[in-house]
Design an enzyme around this catalytic site. Sequence first.
Site: not given
Length: 452
Positions: A51, A175, A182, A440
């Site tokens: 993946k 889903g 992803e 930062e």
Amino acid sequence: MAFDYDLFVIGGGSGGVRAARVAASDAGARVGLAEASRYGGTCVIRGCVPKKLMVFASEYAPTLADAAAYGWQVEANGFDWPGFRAKLEAELDRLEGIYRKMLAGSGVETFDQRARLADPHTVELADGTKKTARHILIATGGWPVKPEMENAEAALTSNEVFHLDELPKSMLIVGGGYIACEFAGIFNGLGTQVTQYYRGAQILRGFDDEARGLVAEEMQQAGVDLHLGTNIIAMERDGDGLRVKATNGTERTFDQVLFATGRAPNTAGMGLEEAGVELGRRGEVVVDEYSQTSVPSVYAIGDVTDRLNLTPVAIREGMAFVETVFRGNPTPVDHASVPTAIFTQPEMGTVGLSEEAAREQGPIEVYCTSFKPMHTAFAGRADRVLMKLVVCAETRRVLGCHIVAPGAGEMIQLAGIAVKMGATKEDFDRTVAVHPTMSEEIVTMRAPVRTG
């Protein structure tokens, strides 16, 4: 009673292999291990590793566009899926070979076949051979599940998606968890027209609301056609594609449909309940804090226990098991404040409590900023990132850190150390910023945006 082994492990994934190898090489145990598929398990063969390589591949399209904005003369001629897939499969073969060599080098005897529990001290292999062991470790992981509907077998799961013969022109992903999101980013980046249906109100349930909301917005801006509150009603073959009827009233045909609708513990047909091992509602092996089951000689680690389903956690559980059983040092597994990354586009890194979970425990302060990062702003992109700290109002401890940005996974690993150590907001404030960076902002936020 004389046993064939001190330990027999069922499952050759990351957790099982680590436990077997360390028990054999470091603790001097006689160890056997059975694996019915490929060594490396979900993570190496059909999860994290392939993946992440696909994520890398999919991110080059915007990078090429950025390069042109920065003055480079570049030309993209499209993505070579067969070439990439061949190289990907060769890499997985290489990694599996490493796992096999590590086991052999540690003195672990391996059996390339399915195994089941025959009794509290006996494992039966698929060929009928029985092996006895003083301790048995169940490490069989999880497996994708499909919804119960007609023609569900025609759809893909995350197991098969790495091995497609060709890159689909269109894909429906069903889903809203991290696997679905992803792969939506991956295939969108590779040039596939991606549609995503999720029945819930927002993707990435369980994660910080503000962070997952930004991920959803950025995914849509990048081209993912996301439909919330939407599910499949019916699916049928339509020529070379699949015609899908949805709850939003649409009927469309897609080249491929990917179900990323959850994973279940891989315990079916293993003889666990017959041997007295208690299973939970989802089929998970019920264990105590030392990974011991209801049968004293049987332990379980990793996704099959459905505690915290992450590869590094399974490895930690395997190491704790060896400490407890073979070194006489009872070691519970610590599942608190585990940093993790979701390789969506943009990435999300998270450790500790979400704002919503922290608020349920007491008064909090929320420090948050969202902005356009220098890198993509210069290239003319509208991408936004988010940096967020959830702080206990009384102790000043940072209870949660949430980052949505390119490289969030790398950042959260380091932030996770501070959160795990119990750092306060003032500890963050005392740390000098690294400029110019996105990260930062984690140490420069002075005033809370919300309290309560």
